[in-house]
Design a protein around this motif. Sequence first.
Motif, PDB file in Angstrom:
ATOM      1  N   LEU A  28       0.825  -1.208   0.000  1.00 34.77           N
ATOM      2  CA  LEU A  28       0.000   0.000   0.000  1.00 34.77           C
ATOM      3  C   LEU A  28       0.860   1.259   0.000  1.00 34.77           C
ATOM      4  O   LEU A  28       0.607   2.202  -0.777  1.00 34.77           O
ATOM      5  N   ILE A  29       1.899   1.273   0.831  1.00 30.58           N
ATOM      6  CA  ILE A  29       2.802   2.431   0.879  1.00 30.58           C
ATOM      7  C   ILE A  29       3.497   2.612  -0.468  1.00 30.58           C
ATOM      8  O   ILE A  29       3.619   3.732  -0.987  1.00 30.58           O
ATOM      9  N   GLY A  30       3.946   1.501  -1.058  1.00 29.81           N
ATOM     10  CA  GLY A  30       4.612   1.569  -2.357  1.00 29.81           C
ATOM     11  C   GLY A  30       3.710   2.149  -3.430  1.00 29.81           C
ATOM     12  O   GLY A  30       4.144   2.968  -4.253  1.00 29.81           O
ATOM     13  N   LEU A  31       2.438   1.760  -3.432  1.00 29.33           N
ATOM     14  CA  LEU A  31       1.482   2.263  -4.420  1.00 29.33           C
ATOM     15  C   LEU A  31       1.181   3.745  -4.203  1.00 29.33           C
ATOM     16  O   LEU A  31       1.059   4.513  -5.162  1.00 29.33           O
ATOM     17  N   LEU A  32       1.074   4.155  -2.948  1.00 31.82           N
ATOM     18  CA  LEU A  32       0.839   5.569  -2.641  1.00 31.82           C
ATOM     19  C   LEU A  32       2.022   6.426  -3.082  1.00 31.82           C
ATOM     20  O   LEU A  32       1.845   7.521  -3.625  1.00 31.82           O
ATOM     21  N   GLU A  33       3.228   5.916  -2.864  1.00 28.92           N
ATOM     22  CA  GLU A  33       4.425   6.670  -3.230  1.00 28.92           C
ATOM     23  C   GLU A  33       4.677   6.673  -4.733  1.00 28.92           C
ATOM     24  O   GLU A  33       5.463   7.474  -5.231  1.00 28.92           O
ATOM     25  N   ARG A  34       4.006   5.788  -5.468  1.00 33.97           N
ATOM     26  CA  ARG A  34       4.117   5.784  -6.930  1.00 33.97           C
ATOM     27  C   ARG A  34       3.152   6.773  -7.589  1.00 33.97           C
ATOM     28  O   ARG A  34       3.250   7.026  -8.785  1.00 33.97           O
ATOM     29  N   ARG A  35       2.206   7.326  -6.839  1.00 35.25           N
ATOM     30  CA  ARG A  35       1.314   8.334  -7.411  1.00 35.25           C
ATOM     31  C   ARG A  35       2.151   9.506  -7.921  1.00 35.25           C
ATOM     32  O   ARG A  35       3.095   9.940  -7.266  1.00 35.25           O
TER      33      ARG A  35
END
Length: 205
Positions: free
Chosen positions: A88-95
């Motif tokens: 989840l953190i990885g996906l948020l930081e890929r925004r």
Amino acid sequence: MTKRIEAKFKINRRLGVNLWGRGKSPLARGKETPPGQHGARRKKPSDFGTQLMAKQKLKGYYGNISEKQFRKLYDEAVRRRGDTSENLIGLLERRLDAVVYRMKMAVSPFQARQVINHGHIHVNGKRLNIASYQVKDGDIISVKQKSKDLAIILEAAQSPERDVPDYLEVDHKEMKGTFIRAPKLSDVPYPCQMEPNLVIEFYSR
């Protein structure tokens, strides 16, 4: 003071934390009461309340993204292999808006979204105005040539409030950078404690 800035500060006061670590936040000035004429009394939260607060902090930090978008990221994090919290953190930081903010091309996630929406950001040389776009490893994010002298972008690049994390490479002279990899929770320089595990518990109820 604009309504947008007031709204950001209200998020800080409601959650009781200085989400972005900014000196302009009421909490940084010692104003710790929640929004309202007299401030609401804080009661000890239930397990549900604790999980909800963790979700609101994480959503708020990334520019108060919509519930629909946040739930979509959670579903994708569950679908992927590995630790769901880290996913989840990885996906948020890929925004894209998060990446623009991290690269110090904007002073806040809200401003990063605005800069993107107005067409000032290129990804791999092409203009992209979708703040929720998922940046891939190796993508090059740059400021449009005609936008490099914008005051808001120059102010962000020169801000001493935060540093660029090591999962990104940035050349502020050229106003461009590269997304190296998705970070782990421990890599992300949050000014306050984030608990994505509680967010996972919230949605798993």
